[in-house]
Design a protein around this motif. Structure first.
Motif, PDB file in Angstrom:
ATOM      1  N   HIS A 127      30.025  44.596  55.192  1.00 13.11           N
ATOM      2  CA  HIS A 127      30.482  45.172  54.839  1.00 13.11           C
ATOM      3  C   HIS A 127      32.403  44.159  54.476  1.00 13.11           C
ATOM      4  CE1 HIS A 127      35.132  47.142  55.480  1.00 13.11           C
ATOM      5  NE2 HIS A 127      34.505  48.423  54.666  1.00 13.11           N
ATOM      6  N   ALA A 131      39.162  42.857  47.791  1.00 16.15           N
ATOM      7  CA  ALA A 131      38.910  42.783  46.870  1.00 16.15           C
ATOM      8  C   ALA A 131      38.196  41.793  46.234  1.00 16.15           C
ATOM      9  CB  ALA A 131      40.590  43.049  45.877  1.00 16.15           C
ATOM     10  N   ARG A 132      37.692  40.768  46.412  1.00  8.98           N
ATOM     11  CA  ARG A 132      36.839  39.796  46.128  1.00  8.98           C
ATOM     12  C   ARG A 132      35.698  39.239  47.119  1.00  8.98           C
ATOM     13  NH1 ARG A 132      41.047  36.082  42.457  1.00  8.98           N
ATOM     14  NH2 ARG A 132      40.891  37.496  40.445  1.00  8.98           N
ATOM     15  N   ASN A 149      32.010  48.497  50.333  1.00  7.28           N
ATOM     16  CA  ASN A 149      32.445  47.883  49.826  1.00  7.28           C
ATOM     17  C   ASN A 149      34.113  48.634  50.269  1.00  7.28           C
ATOM     18  OD1 ASN A 149      32.301  45.336  48.177  1.00  7.28           O
ATOM     19  ND2 ASN A 149      31.215  46.867  47.421  1.00  7.28           N
ATOM     20  N   VAL A 151      36.744  48.374  48.242  1.00 16.08           N
ATOM     21  CA  VAL A 151      36.995  48.983  46.432  1.00 16.08           C
ATOM     22  C   VAL A 151      35.935  48.442  46.024  1.00 16.08           C
ATOM     23  CG1 VAL A 151      40.097  48.612  47.493  1.00 16.08           C
ATOM     24  CG2 VAL A 151      38.304  46.544  46.295  1.00 16.08           C
ATOM     25  N   ALA A 152      36.388  48.904  44.819  1.00 16.39           N
ATOM     26  CA  ALA A 152      35.581  48.629  43.997  1.00 16.39           C
ATOM     27  C   ALA A 152      35.575  47.212  43.040  1.00 16.39           C
ATOM     28  CB  ALA A 152      35.233  49.850  42.738  1.00 16.39           C
ATOM     29  N   ASP A 153      34.065  47.137  42.572  1.00 19.25           N
ATOM     30  CA  ASP A 153      34.914  46.029  41.610  1.00 19.25           C
ATOM     31  C   ASP A 153      34.251  44.579  42.364  1.00 19.25           C
ATOM     32  OD1 ASP A 153      33.805  46.975  39.177  1.00 19.25           O
ATOM     33  OD2 ASP A 153      35.939  47.588  39.364  1.00 19.25           O
ATOM     34  N   SER A 154      34.349  44.336  43.575  1.00 19.45           N
ATOM     35  CA  SER A 154      34.585  43.472  44.482  1.00 19.45           C
ATOM     36  C   SER A 154      33.311  42.382  44.412  1.00 19.45           C
ATOM     37  CB  SER A 154      34.405  43.971  46.412  1.00 19.45           C
ATOM     38  OG  SER A 154      32.680  43.389  46.391  1.00 19.45           O
ATOM     39  N   PRO A 157      27.183  43.709  45.023  1.00 16.95           N
ATOM     40  CA  PRO A 157      27.467  46.030  44.953  1.00 16.95           C
ATOM     41  C   PRO A 157      27.296  46.379  46.531  1.00 16.95           C
ATOM     42  CG  PRO A 157      25.377  44.018  44.497  1.00 16.95           C
ATOM     43  CD  PRO A 157      26.259  43.313  45.157  1.00 16.95           C
ATOM     44  N   GLN A 159      28.356  50.893  47.940  1.00 21.27           N
ATOM     45  CA  GLN A 159      28.994  52.401  48.088  1.00 21.27           C
ATOM     46  C   GLN A 159      30.599  51.711  48.420  1.00 21.27           C
ATOM     47  OE1 GLN A 159      27.579  54.726  50.996  1.00 21.27           O
ATOM     48  NE2 GLN A 159      29.010  56.171  51.187  1.00 21.27           N
ATOM     49  N   VAL A 160      31.632  52.359  47.207  1.00 16.61           N
ATOM     50  CA  VAL A 160      32.565  52.206  48.592  1.00 16.61           C
ATOM     51  C   VAL A 160      33.441  52.857  49.562  1.00 16.61           C
ATOM     52  CG1 VAL A 160      35.270  52.318  47.595  1.00 16.61           C
ATOM     53  CG2 VAL A 160      33.331  51.387  45.958  1.00 16.61           C
TER      54      VAL A 160
END
Length: 361
Positions: A127, A131-132, A149, A151-154, A157, A159-160
């Motif tokens: 987990h 954000a990065r 994740n 948030v998206a785009d961390s 790969p 699931q958020v």
């Protein structure tokens, strides 16, 4: 040799800072509450987990720390040996306690956990709260862990699912909670309250700015509850200004807060947003800029404001706080925006995913 058992056994790994430990403990509590699991925690003697984990009632298993030197040194040459030793220690824990699933939440203690899980063929979850994504978690996914994740785009790969937070912080505060907080800290229930968390790592600039801003904030008719940090010097006493080294009942602190000033760690943003408290974030300027990214979704939605650390001083802090505490309509709007995010259920979702990965399942 491990004793066979029908009870789900999970090892959570998230040590070092509260940003790694608190999500791990939130999921641990959901695993016990919703799935009847037995949960052990993995940590090192150098992290906050030595205090936080036992206080929440979980058995802490320690391995040797594996610090990663930033410059060429003798310590860097010893790194491979230290990694191997920590991995072997973790493998022994997994085997001895018949662990079914490993759940990692980042930080130095997670990398040995991921490697040990892979070597023992134990399913594992990774987990990422920030954000990065950090290096340890990226490694975990590459090794075969199920990525999750906040948030998206961390950059990792998966699931958020959001940030897991403890159940007591995922509920909207009540009038009884606010009354209990006022009694605990000697606050006046009729005055708007500013909560300042200056005890985290790297929060010195917030504490310094508050030292200048506090008299003006109090003079404007507000009161302050300030956690200044156990390792920091206690601030000078000012009427209407309550300073404590550490806040154990953060649920009550959020209940009494009409506004919070803090750094923007992923865990902090998640907890404050779930409690629907208007926030003024001062992101830590170091690292890869993840704190500013953590705060931007709620800032852009209108539930919080942001002051760059480079622009923070006592005058600017006082002006921003007085403007927000003096505008009840704006704070009500910010609170409503935060409450509409739907945050607060990630711990249960992650616990369900972890339980589903069990070798028993």
């Amino acid at each position: 040799m491990a004793t066979p058992t029908t009870q789900l056994r999970v090892l959570v790994a998230g040590g070092g800072t509260a940003g790694h430990i608190e999500p791990a403990l939130a999921v641990a509590e959901a695993l016990v509450r919703d799935h009847g699991a037995e949960v052990l925690a993995l940590g090192t003697p150098k992290g906050l987990e030595t205090d936080l984990v036992p206080a929440r009632g979980f058995d802490l298993k320690l391995i040797d720390p594996v610090p990663v030197p930033r410059k060429p040194s003798v310590a860097l040459l010893k790194l491979p040996y230290r990694v191997v030793r920590a991995v072997r220690q973790t493998q022994a824990i997994i085997r001895k306690h018949n662990i079914d699933v490993v759940a990692g939440f980042g930080g130095y203690v997670s990398a040995p956990a991921y490697i040990a899980a892979r070597l023992t063929r134990t399913p594992f979850v990774v987990h990422e709260a920030n954000a990065r994504a950090g290096m340890a978690n990226k490694l975990g996914v590459r090794l075969g862990g199920v990525g999750l994740n906040a948030v998206a785009d961390s950059g990792m790969p998966g699931q958020v699912v959001g940030v897991p937070i403890r159940a007591s912080l995922s509920q909207q505060p009540t009038a009884a909670d606010r009354a209990a907080a006022c009694e605990l800290w000697g606050l006046r229930p009729e005055l708007p309250t500013l909560l300042v968390t200056g005890g985290s790592q790297g929060a010195r600039s917030i504490n310094n700015a508050l030292a200048v801003a506090a008299p003006a904030i109090v003079a404007a008719g507000f009161q302050i509850l300030h956690a200044y940090g156990k390792k920091n010097e206690a601030p000078d006493a000012v009427p209407g200004y309550v300073a404590v080294p550490y806040i154990e009942r953060m649920d009550l602190a959020l209940a009494v807060a009409d506004l919070i000033v803090s750094r923007a760690g992923a865990m902090t943003v998640a907890e404050v947003t779930a409690a629907a408290v208007p926030a003024l974030y001062v992101p830590l300027p170091h690292g890869n800029g993840e704190q500013a990214l953590n705060a931007m979704p709620i800032v852009n939605a209108g539930g919080a404001q942001l002051i760059p650390d480079s622009e923070l001083d006592g005058t600017k802090l006082a002006e921003a706080v007085i403007a927000l505490l003096g505008d009840a309509d704006l704070r009500q709007h910010m609170s409503r925006v935060a409450s509409e995010t739907g945050l607060g259920h990630a711990a249960e979702e992650v616990a369900t995913i972890v339980a589903g990965l069990s070798r028993r399942a």
